[in-house]
Design an enzyme around this catalytic site. Structure first.
Site, mmCIF file in Angstrom:
data_model
loop_
_atom_site.group_PDB
_atom_site.id
_atom_site.type_symbol
_atom_site.label_atom_id
_atom_site.label_comp_id
_atom_site.label_asym_id
_atom_site.label_seq_id
_atom_site.Cartn_x
_atom_site.Cartn_y
_atom_site.Cartn_z
ATOM 1 N N HIS A 61 0.884 -1.160 0.010
ATOM 2 C CA HIS A 61 -0.014 0.068 0.015
ATOM 3 C C HIS A 61 0.923 1.041 0.138
ATOM 4 C CE1 HIS A 61 -2.671 2.845 2.372
ATOM 5 N NE2 HIS A 61 -3.558 2.474 1.189
ATOM 6 N N ARG A 62 1.032 2.127 -1.118
ATOM 7 C CA ARG A 62 1.610 3.135 -1.486
ATOM 8 C C ARG A 62 3.124 2.743 -1.306
ATOM 9 N NH1 ARG A 62 -1.780 7.256 2.638
ATOM 10 N NH2 ARG A 62 -3.905 6.420 2.177
ATOM 11 N N GLU A 89 1.431 -0.554 -4.993
ATOM 12 C CA GLU A 89 0.364 0.101 -5.164
ATOM 13 C C GLU A 89 0.509 1.433 -5.392
ATOM 14 O OE1 GLU A 89 -3.926 1.943 -3.565
ATOM 15 O OE2 GLU A 89 -2.162 2.112 -2.640
ATOM 16 N N ASP A 108 -1.482 5.301 -6.018
ATOM 17 C CA ASP A 108 -2.720 6.369 -6.369
ATOM 18 C C ASP A 108 -2.357 7.266 -7.069
ATOM 19 O OD1 ASP A 108 -4.277 5.189 -3.969
ATOM 20 O OD2 ASP A 108 -3.056 5.994 -2.553
ATOM 21 N N HIS A 157 -1.589 10.175 -2.773
ATOM 22 C CA HIS A 157 -2.857 9.944 -2.361
ATOM 23 C C HIS A 157 -4.007 11.017 -2.117
ATOM 24 C CE1 HIS A 157 -5.805 8.931 0.873
ATOM 25 N NE2 HIS A 157 -5.845 7.926 0.267
ATOM 26 N N GLU A 215 -4.423 3.025 -8.481
ATOM 27 C CA GLU A 215 -5.836 3.554 -8.327
ATOM 28 C C GLU A 215 -6.043 5.050 -8.883
ATOM 29 O OE1 GLU A 215 -6.935 3.870 -3.994
ATOM 30 O OE2 GLU A 215 -8.704 5.116 -4.669
ATOM 31 N N GLN A 224 -7.882 0.010 -10.213
ATOM 32 C CA GLN A 224 -8.710 0.070 -8.889
ATOM 33 C C GLN A 224 -9.427 1.670 -8.760
ATOM 34 O OE1 GLN A 224 -7.125 -0.003 -5.018
ATOM 35 N NE2 GLN A 224 -5.216 0.645 -6.040
HETATM 36 O O1 G3P Z 1 -6.607 1.373 -2.587
HETATM 37 C C1 G3P Z 1 -7.248 0.690 -1.906
HETATM 38 C C2 G3P Z 1 -7.030 1.445 -0.563
HETATM 39 O O2 G3P Z 1 -5.575 1.890 -0.873
HETATM 40 C C3 G3P Z 1 -8.012 2.693 -0.468
HETATM 41 O O3 G3P Z 1 -7.581 3.389 0.451
HETATM 42 O O4 G3P Z 1 -7.615 5.744 0.785
HETATM 43 O O5 G3P Z 1 -5.322 4.281 0.867
HETATM 44 O O6 G3P Z 1 -6.528 4.880 -1.317
HETATM 45 P P1 G3P Z 1 -6.678 4.566 0.157
HETATM 46 CA CA CA Z 2 -5.355 3.522 -2.901
#
Ligand code: G3P
Ligand code: CA
Length: 301
Positions: A50-51, A77, A79, A92, A159, A197
């Site tokens: 995540h990130r 991941e 954003d 993000h 994302e 996503q």
């Molecule tokens: O993309 C899944 C998850 O990362 C969504 O939450 O706010 O961290 O982008 P966020």
């Molecule tokens: Ca995300």
């Protein structure tokens, strides 16, 4: 053929048409791809960094992605947000404050302006035990910076954040992925090289039109126990390969229901070992985690 046979044939044709599934009787609209969503791997619990490995290094920076790759993450991941000049910034928040300490919105700035602010100062201040002087020089990358750095050596889980209507963000993302050869399938790969996503359903449907071979994940922000109706799940099956839901909303009954419709469930954002174990036990297919080392270790047990 006599009159009686003709009449029988006509009746038979009418009955066959009336019994056919509704979608086969509908004309193709040309506005939505009839292609099945792309499959996701079966029986493999995905570690989605995540990130990047953002528990340890400034989020969405190249060092965070390098560490995630070293830790064995299945996906890194990202954003994405569109800048004022239509470029794809890897960040993000809508506002710059939390990451850079500066002010303003990503959508009001050009990519060149964004690249002048530090993406590491705030991390150093909040994490003195992990701080490194070199992080102060880190800048917000754009998508092509990450694609150039890693090429096809990692898998991407990207994302689209608040995709502006009519701005062509979907086409811009696909074009960059194609330019760097990320979407090309290879017999060597065990996993799809890219998953896209979004919380935005229309954006995902546009992506499905463009590249039905890329798996798509519909994100939800359930505040309590997750739930979707049979109709909602059936509609999802028209364009998505799975869903992403918050950890607190995930429960066994829901995951069973979703997987029963051949949709995968990825859960965000899960950093504690016992939480990852709980999600594996109730059938989740993967987690977004700031600590890919922990998830990877558990998934290999
Ligand atoms: O993309 C899944 C998850 O990362 C969504 O939450 O706010 O961290 O982008 P966020
Ligand atoms: Ca995300």
């Amino acid at each position: 053929m006599n009159r009686r046979s003709l009449l029988l044939s006509a009746v038979l044709l009418f009955v066959l048409a009336a019994c056919s599934p509704e979608k086969e009787l509908l004309p193709a609209t040309g506005s939505f791809s009839q292609a099945e969503p792309a499959p996701l791997p079966e029986d493999r619990f995905l570690t989605i960094a995540h990130r990047g490995a953002s528990a340890y290094r400034p989020e969405h920076t190249l060092p965070a992605y390098i560490l995630a790759d070293e830790m064995g993450a299945d996906y890194i991941e990202l954003d994405l947000r569109m800048t004022k000049d239509g470029r794809l910034a890897v960040i993000h928040d809508q506002e710059l404050q939390r990451i850079t300490g500066g002010s303003g919105k990503v959508s009001d700035m050009s990519m060149d302006e964004l690249k002048k602010v530090s993406a590491g100062v705030a991390f150093n201040e909040e994490n003195p035990e992990l701080a490194q002087a070199s992080y102060e020089q880190l800048t917000i990358p754009e998508l092509r910076d990450v694609l150039m750095r890693f090429g096809t050596s990692v898998n991407y889980y990207i994302e689209l954040k608040d995709p502006p209507e009519g701005a062509g963000m979907e086409q811009a993302v696909i074009s960059e992925l194609e330019q760097y050869g990320i979407t090309e399938s290879s017999g060597q790969r065990q996993l799809p090289p890219v998953i896209l996503q979004s919380f935005n359903k229309e954006s995902l449907m546009r992506l499905h039109e463009m590249r039905p071979d890329i798996p798509l994940i519909q994100l939800y922000s359930f505040k309590e126990n997750a739930d979707l109706s049979s109709e909602e799940l059936e509609q999802l099956r028209g364009y998505a390969s799975g869903i992403g839901i918050p950890a607190d909303s995930a429960h066994a009954g829901f995951i069973e229901k979703v997987k029963g419709r051949e949709l995968d469930v990825h859960v965000f954002t899960v950093n504690e070992e016992q939480d990852i174990r709980r999600l594996i036990a109730i059938g989740a297919d993967g987690v977004f985690t700031d600590r890919p080392d922990v998830s990877r270790r558990i998934s290999l047990e």
